[in-house]
Design a protein around this motif. Structure first.
Motif, PDB file in Angstrom:
ATOM      1  N   PRO A   9       0.838  -1.204   0.000  1.00 45.42           N
ATOM      2  CA  PRO A   9       0.000   0.000   0.000  1.00 45.42           C
ATOM      3  C   PRO A   9       0.873   1.253   0.000  1.00 45.42           C
ATOM      4  O   PRO A   9       1.904   1.284   0.683  1.00 45.42           O
ATOM      5  N   GLU A  26      -5.527  11.544   1.184  1.00 47.06           N
ATOM      6  CA  GLU A  26      -5.836  10.138   1.443  1.00 47.06           C
ATOM      7  C   GLU A  26      -6.642   9.494   0.313  1.00 47.06           C
ATOM      8  O   GLU A  26      -6.366   8.367  -0.093  1.00 47.06           O
ATOM      9  N   CYS A  30      -5.213   6.438  -1.909  1.00 46.29           N
ATOM     10  CA  CYS A  30      -5.899   5.138  -1.945  1.00 46.29           C
ATOM     11  C   CYS A  30      -6.211   4.720  -3.373  1.00 46.29           C
ATOM     12  O   CYS A  30      -6.078   3.540  -3.737  1.00 46.29           O
ATOM     13  N   SER A  33      -2.998   3.592  -4.911  1.00 47.27           N
ATOM     14  CA  SER A  33      -2.594   2.338  -4.278  1.00 47.27           C
ATOM     15  C   SER A  33      -3.411   1.152  -4.791  1.00 47.27           C
ATOM     16  O   SER A  33      -2.876   0.066  -5.036  1.00 47.27           O
ATOM     17  N   ASP A  34      -4.715   1.365  -4.973  1.00 51.35           N
ATOM     18  CA  ASP A  34      -5.608   0.287  -5.418  1.00 51.35           C
ATOM     19  C   ASP A  34      -5.406  -0.083  -6.884  1.00 51.35           C
ATOM     20  O   ASP A  34      -5.683  -1.212  -7.295  1.00 51.35           O
TER      21      ASP A  34
END
Length: 237
Positions: A9, A26, A30, A33-34
């Motif tokens: 992550p 954030e 995310c 990261s995903d």
């Protein structure tokens, strides 16, 4: 062979603090990261080829990537060496152009690939990231301008001294007043950075060693006298 490995992550990535992703909000972090893929590459593997179309951006998690152009005589002109936290291939992506360079792995690397759509979405929505990327582009342009100036105004001896100092800044490990370059480059690759023949680099490195500026330990280089190299590299000094 490149091998997909388990994604780390982004918020846990140790190299993120060196990256332009370091201050992402954030939600965007995310999203990146995903959608990213973390791939392990071995030394000598090609990351992308000149004249191919970029499909995303590469973020170096570990290792070293060599970005270069191939001249008509087949010799490599090394544009830069990318290390952990650096983006690779983003200028071509933003400019909607084919890659003008080739990228290959110099030291075993783990590299995250971020798809084009995700990267451009973050770029369009995060003003701070947009500003940092613009600054990086301007910095890269300045570096290229300096290289062009050096190529016309500095001698090969001066360019080699400067290249060793810059490698020391990026990959140097200090020890007892000396600085060891913690990167293994062939003499041909050093010649590609300087923009000269391999034979010339071999001769000059031998002369630098004789003059007490460096020491050679196999393929590793030890900078013994940074001040001396700095004096030698200063065209106007």
């Amino acid at each position: 062979m490149s091998n997909p490995v388990k994604n780390t992550p982004c918020e846990l990535c140790l190299s993120r603090k060196f990256s332009m992703f370091s201050e992402l909000g954030e939600a965007h972090l995310c999203n990146v990261s995903d959608s990213k893929n973390l791939i392990s590459h071995k030394k000598g593997q090609i990351l992308y080829y000149e004249n191919t179309k970029p499909l995303g951006v590469f973020c170096v998690s570990s290792g070293v990537v060599k970005i270069f152009k191939t001249a008509s005589n087949g010799k490599e002109q090394i544009i830069r060496l990318a290390k952990k936290g650096d983006f690779v291939g983003y200028t071509s992506l933003i400019g909607e152009e084919a890659y003008s360079t080739t990228a290959t792995i110099v030291e075993d690397a783990k590299i995250c690939f971020v798809p084009k759509e995700v990267f451009l979405k973050v770029l369009g929505e995060d003003n701070n990231f947009h500003r940092r990327l613009t600054q990086a582009l301007c910095h890269d342009m300045g570096v290229m301008e300096s290289k062009l100036t050096d190529a016309t105004q500095k001698s090969i001896r001066e360019r080699l001294a400067l290249a060793l100092l810059k490698l020391g800044d990026s990959y140097g490990v200090d020890g007892g007043g000396n600085q060891r370059l913690d990167i293994t480059l062939t003499r041909e690759e050093i010649a590609g950075i300087v923009g000269t023949a391999t034979e010339t680099v071999i001769r000059l490195l031998s002369e630098f060693k004789k003059d007490g500026l460096i020491d050679l330990q196999g393929k590793k280089i030890l900078l013994l006298d940074r001040k001396g190299l700095a004096r030698l590299s200063d065209f106007y000094g």
